[in-house]
Design an enzyme around this catalytic site. Sequence first.
Site, PDB file in Angstrom:
ATOM      1  N   ILE A  53       0.837  -1.212   0.000  1.00 28.84           N
ATOM      2  CA  ILE A  53       0.000   0.000   0.000  1.00 28.84           C
ATOM      3  C   ILE A  53       0.866   1.253   0.000  1.00 28.84           C
ATOM      4  O   ILE A  53       0.356   2.349   0.107  1.00 28.84           O
ATOM      5  CB  ILE A  53      -0.959   0.029   1.215  1.00 28.84           C
ATOM      6  CG1 ILE A  53      -0.176  -0.096   2.518  1.00 28.84           C
ATOM      7  CG2 ILE A  53      -2.003  -1.067   1.114  1.00 28.84           C
ATOM      8  CD1 ILE A  53      -0.998   0.243   3.747  1.00 28.84           C
ATOM      9  N   ASP A  70      -4.275  -3.560  -0.982  1.00 22.24           N
ATOM     10  CA  ASP A  70      -4.470  -3.545   0.462  1.00 22.24           C
ATOM     11  C   ASP A  70      -5.104  -4.889   0.830  1.00 22.24           C
ATOM     12  O   ASP A  70      -6.207  -5.193   0.361  1.00 22.24           O
ATOM     13  CB  ASP A  70      -5.410  -2.378   0.801  1.00 22.24           C
ATOM     14  CG  ASP A  70      -5.660  -2.253   2.291  1.00 22.24           C
ATOM     15  OD1 ASP A  70      -5.264  -3.163   3.046  1.00 22.24           O
ATOM     16  OD2 ASP A  70      -6.267  -1.240   2.694  1.00 22.24           O
ATOM     17  N   TYR A 159       1.341  -9.587  17.896  1.00 21.30           N
ATOM     18  CA  TYR A 159       2.041 -10.120  16.722  1.00 21.30           C
ATOM     19  C   TYR A 159       2.156 -11.654  16.833  1.00 21.30           C
ATOM     20  O   TYR A 159       1.805 -12.381  15.909  1.00 21.30           O
ATOM     21  CB  TYR A 159       3.425  -9.470  16.668  1.00 21.30           C
ATOM     22  CG  TYR A 159       4.382 -10.000  15.638  1.00 21.30           C
ATOM     23  CD1 TYR A 159       4.090  -9.966  14.285  1.00 21.30           C
ATOM     24  CD2 TYR A 159       5.638 -10.499  16.035  1.00 21.30           C
ATOM     25  CE1 TYR A 159       5.005 -10.409  13.336  1.00 21.30           C
ATOM     26  CE2 TYR A 159       6.556 -10.939  15.101  1.00 21.30           C
ATOM     27  CZ  TYR A 159       6.231 -10.897  13.749  1.00 21.30           C
ATOM     28  OH  TYR A 159       7.151 -11.345  12.834  1.00 21.30           O
TER      29      TYR A 159
END
Length: 331
Positions: A53, A70, A159
């Site tokens: 992006i 995206d 994460y």
Amino acid sequence: LIRQFALTIHRRQLHDKAHPRILITGGCGQLGVPLAKRLRQLYGTENVVLSDIVRPSDELLRQGTYRYADVMDVKQVQELLVNNQIDWLIHLSALLSAVGERDVPLAMKLNIEGTHNILELARKYKCRLFIPSTIGAFGPESPRNPTPDFCIQRPRTIYGVSKVHAELLGEYFFHRYGVDFRCLRFPGIISADTKPGGGTTDYAIEIFHEALKAGAYKCYLRGNTRLPMMWIDDCIQSIVDIMEAPDSKLKQRTYNVSAMSFTPDELTKAIQKYKPNFKISYQPDDRQKIADSWPEVFDDHNAREHWKWNPKVDLDGLVQRMFEYLEKHKN
Ligand code: AKB
């Protein structure tokens, strides 16, 4: 003329078989740029589409096809997959450990929802799918030295949680729908020409830039924090190896891969062989807690046995390569 036409078709089929058409998402980061370069060398520039992006550099545009995509927008990625007849999908879009903690909602959206979109597309269009996982997919309850492929994970960062989610969902899609999902858990990846984007292992790159610029570095981890690491070329090779591996060699769908483990103190000593006056100081921050919950030494014997994973660069080789590149490109 008919013979000529048949030959062209035949050649195209052969060509298609020999050269997968590949889409890389999140491709402008530390892994995507060198990976696209390598895949284009191997399979042809026209067979690799890089997407992200961000606005690409002129240099990146010169290297081959770049498309805005995206991963939160299924239609955009779907259009790219269809229009480019993609066979292999390499999904790199993700927020890393340290930046993920700063914006958990965004990390959940990108790392979890984005991965759902990609898995669904891989299923629909029968793509071979690679998603990188990480040492961050382990947590404080995991055995840390060594950390095997299969053990308690329970990471404490968003994460890590999103990567365990990707591992499990990818494996589920493999068993349930036959999606050819392949996943490697990476250690800290060290590269000279591209920068990492907000990880806990970034110190091991920043230290080289500061060693050249200032002759000193203030490290945000303690000196004895041991973490697994790997030179970028070995990382890229591991992706090529796992993607090319015949199904029969893969006894599992998620593998640990590693090359070395070191602490900031040990890295400093290796740097001082080149820069004897280099000085390090320590001021641990929030990232220390993350590093303390991660593997110290990664057990990757399954990857070595099953598909002959064989990293080439050790700590001294890594230090030598970093300085060679940075000295050459300093302005
Ligand atoms: C990070 O530090 O977040 C990454 C990783 C080890 O996955 N480099």
